[in-house]
Design a protein around this motif. Structure first.
Motif, PDB file in Angstrom:
ATOM      1  N   ALA A  75       0.872  -1.177   0.156  1.00  0.00           N
ATOM      2  CA  ALA A  75      -0.084  -0.347   0.110  1.00  0.00           C
ATOM      3  C   ALA A  75       1.005   0.855   0.166  1.00  0.00           C
ATOM      4  O   ALA A  75       2.382   0.999   1.023  1.00  0.00           O
ATOM      5  CB  ALA A  75      -0.558   0.248   1.438  1.00  0.00           C
ATOM      6  N   VAL A  76       0.121   1.819  -0.840  1.00  0.00           N
ATOM      7  CA  VAL A  76       1.027   3.292  -0.638  1.00  0.00           C
ATOM      8  C   VAL A  76      -0.349   5.028  -0.661  1.00  0.00           C
ATOM      9  O   VAL A  76      -1.210   4.728  -0.574  1.00  0.00           O
ATOM     10  CB  VAL A  76       2.162   3.712  -1.606  1.00  0.00           C
ATOM     11  N   VAL A  98      -3.416   4.805  -1.231  1.00  0.00           N
ATOM     12  CA  VAL A  98      -4.654   4.791   0.542  1.00  0.00           C
ATOM     13  C   VAL A  98      -4.838   6.469   0.458  1.00  0.00           C
ATOM     14  O   VAL A  98      -3.419   6.491   0.294  1.00  0.00           O
ATOM     15  CB  VAL A  98      -4.214   4.643   1.455  1.00  0.00           C
ATOM     16  N   PHE A  99      -4.950   6.403   0.747  1.00  0.00           N
ATOM     17  CA  PHE A  99      -5.499   8.190   0.858  1.00  0.00           C
ATOM     18  C   PHE A  99      -5.659   8.852   2.183  1.00  0.00           C
ATOM     19  O   PHE A  99      -6.464   8.045   2.290  1.00  0.00           O
ATOM     20  CB  PHE A  99      -6.831   8.858  -0.278  1.00  0.00           C
ATOM     21  N   VAL A 100      -5.519   9.890   2.143  1.00  0.00           N
ATOM     22  CA  VAL A 100      -5.458  10.682   3.080  1.00  0.00           C
ATOM     23  C   VAL A 100      -5.853  12.708   3.004  1.00  0.00           C
ATOM     24  O   VAL A 100      -5.420  13.186   2.063  1.00  0.00           O
ATOM     25  CB  VAL A 100      -4.017  11.071   3.624  1.00  0.00           C
ATOM     26  N   ASP A 101      -6.568  12.907   3.947  1.00  0.00           N
ATOM     27  CA  ASP A 101      -7.395  14.286   3.255  1.00  0.00           C
ATOM     28  C   ASP A 101      -6.374  15.386   3.605  1.00  0.00           C
ATOM     29  O   ASP A 101      -5.026  14.527   3.847  1.00  0.00           O
ATOM     30  CB  ASP A 101      -8.119  13.891   4.608  1.00  0.00           C
ATOM     31  N   SER A 102      -6.490  16.986   3.587  1.00  0.00           N
ATOM     32  CA  SER A 102      -5.855  18.159   3.661  1.00  0.00           C
ATOM     33  C   SER A 102      -6.113  18.495   4.995  1.00  0.00           C
ATOM     34  O   SER A 102      -6.651  18.291   5.940  1.00  0.00           O
ATOM     35  CB  SER A 102      -6.284  18.740   2.429  1.00  0.00           C
ATOM     36  N   THR A 330      -9.648   3.245   0.631  1.00  0.00           N
ATOM     37  CA  THR A 330      -9.648   3.662   1.364  1.00  0.00           C
ATOM     38  C   THR A 330      -9.089   4.593   2.046  1.00  0.00           C
ATOM     39  O   THR A 330      -8.450   5.219   1.164  1.00  0.00           O
ATOM     40  CB  THR A 330      -8.749   2.977   2.833  1.00  0.00           C
ATOM     41  N   CYS A 331      -9.475   5.508   2.729  1.00  0.00           N
ATOM     42  CA  CYS A 331      -9.477   6.904   2.738  1.00  0.00           C
ATOM     43  C   CYS A 331      -9.511   7.852   4.548  1.00  0.00           C
ATOM     44  O   CYS A 331     -10.792   7.203   4.954  1.00  0.00           O
ATOM     45  CB  CYS A 331     -10.266   8.457   2.093  1.00  0.00           C
ATOM     46  N   TYR A 332      -8.176   8.019   4.766  1.00  0.00           N
ATOM     47  CA  TYR A 332      -8.484   8.312   6.458  1.00  0.00           C
ATOM     48  C   TYR A 332      -9.383  10.338   6.265  1.00  0.00           C
ATOM     49  O   TYR A 332      -8.162  11.058   5.613  1.00  0.00           O
ATOM     50  CB  TYR A 332      -7.159   8.712   7.111  1.00  0.00           C
ATOM     51  N   GLY A 333      -9.614  10.970   6.230  1.00  0.00           N
ATOM     52  CA  GLY A 333     -10.224  11.776   6.646  1.00  0.00           C
ATOM     53  C   GLY A 333     -11.063  11.250   5.265  1.00  0.00           C
ATOM     54  O   GLY A 333     -11.624  10.762   5.080  1.00  0.00           O
ATOM     55  N   GLY A 334     -11.385  13.183   4.802  1.00  0.00           N
ATOM     56  CA  GLY A 334     -12.289  13.385   3.527  1.00  0.00           C
ATOM     57  C   GLY A 334     -13.123  14.000   3.424  1.00  0.00           C
ATOM     58  O   GLY A 334     -13.552  14.863   2.707  1.00  0.00           O
TER      59      GLY A 334
END
Length: 375
Positions: A75-76, A98-102, A330-334
């Motif tokens: 995963a990246v 793997v997405f991360v919010d701003s 998967t996204c952490y936040g968003g």
């Protein structure tokens, strides 16, 4: 007035002369002195020791991930608020984004959520941080977190050539970094990119892979799967003259941002992208958000008004976790990135834009606000 574009190429007589000199030399193949000079000049500009010029920033990211050994089952991490090209190369290699919010200070990757992702996922093998719209992310925290978890960091500085973070150039801080020289970037080679690092062996391996993994023998010998990713010497000739003009372009785009801010900041419900260090970004695009409840004018209404005046403006990046292709990712936040997309847009910011064109844009926005106030 002719159509005003968001960020068109800025081509000067020096650019014509530089490309003509390459054509006159007959070095038009994917190697040559202009290509060598361009790699050296960009590396020097951003305090890197090694660079390889490629046909796109996407190719640069693909090679960086491959050299880091990313493959199926890995995963990246990638920001959700970015262009799809920041995530697509992860998928080329069969890995999972793997997405991360701003965060609110820079609109870039949220370090707290990055740390949460690394704590939760043992399969994360690399992190890609994007310097969005020409402003660097909170790199001191992101570098510390990546170091603590022993995960390599790749700087997607596609939009940020010439920007700085606490005195350090964008593109100087990750294990790998890369730039884009697409037609809409602050300098262009029409299409192109560059991968940089301080690891000579890694960049030489990238150069090898980018030239079809051809072995250094007289005949065509291949021991690895390679790619046709090198920039041509002709395009590098354009890059050399464009790079020499980078500082003027940054100053011009900063002046556009300041003028927009001064002229529009009093409009209710309109807020500009926050700038942490005013001298640090390259101001690639001027971005703002609109609160429709306060202003009476929505993002889409303003886009329509600008379009009717033959002015190109665009929404902020649609978050990747909302893209159909990544709907199960998967996204952490968003929520913050989603809100930015729903309310945000980019204004014309090109370094060739005239003062009269800029004033026309400002007048058009004021007119849109006045109309919304009378509804």
């Amino acid at each position: 007035m002719p159509r005003i574009y968001l960020s068109p190429p800025d081509i000067s007589p020096n650019d014509h002369a530089s490309v003509d000199a390459v054509l006159t030399s007959n070095w038009v193949a994917p190697v040559g002195p202009a290509l060598d000079a361009f790699e050296t000049a960009v590396a020097k500009r951003v305090n890197r020791t090694h660079a390889v010029a490629l046909n796109s920033g996407t190719a640069a990211l693909h090679l960086a991930l491959q050299i880091l050994g990313i493959s199926a089952g890995d995963a990246v991490v990638c920001p959700t608020l970015t262009f799809a090209a920041s995530a697509n190369p992860i998928c080329y290699l069969g890995a999972e984004p793997v997405f991360v919010d701003s965060e609110a200070h820079t609109w870039n990757m949220d370090p707290d959520l990055l740390e949460e992702a690394l704590q939760c996922r043992q399969d994360i093998k690399a992190v890609i941080v994007v310097h969005l719209y020409g402003q660097c992310a909170e790199m001191h925290r992101i570098l510390e977190i990546c170091s603590r978890f022993e995960v390599p960091l790749i700087e997607d500085a596609a939009e940020a050539l010439g920007a700085h973070y606490r005195g350090r150039p964008a593109g100087s801080m990750g294990a790998f970094s890369f730039f884009s020289f697409n037609g809409n970037k602050i300098i262009t080679t029409s299409g192109g990119g560059m991968l940089l690092a301080d690891d000579n062996a890694a960049i030489q391996h990238a150069r090898y892979l980018a030239t079809q993994a051809r072995e250094p023998v007289a005949h065509y010998e291949h021991k690895s799967i390679g790619f046709n990713y090198r920039m041509s010497n002709v395009l590098a000739g354009l890059g050399n003259s464009q790079l020499a003009d980078l500082d003027r372009r940054i100053q011009t785009r900063r002046a556009h941002f300041n003028a927009y801010q001064q002229a529009l900041a009093s409009l209710p419900g309109l807020e500009f992208m926050p700038i942490v260090e005013p001298e640090a970004p390259n101001y690639w695009l001027t971005c703002l958000t609109i609160d429709p409840e306060t202003s009476g004018c929505s993002r889409d209404q303003l886009l329509s008004a600008l379009s009717a005046a033959d002015i190109e403006a665009r929404p902020l990046w649609k978050p990747l976790h909302q893209q159909p292709i990544f709907k199960d990712t998967t996204c952490y936040g968003g929520a913050f990135a989603t809100r930015l997309f729903e309310r945000g847009l980019c204004l014309p910011s090109g370094s060739s834009m005239s003062l009269s064109e800029r004033q026309f844009i400002i007048d058009t926005i004021h007119s849109a606000w006045a109309k919304s106030a009378h509804k």
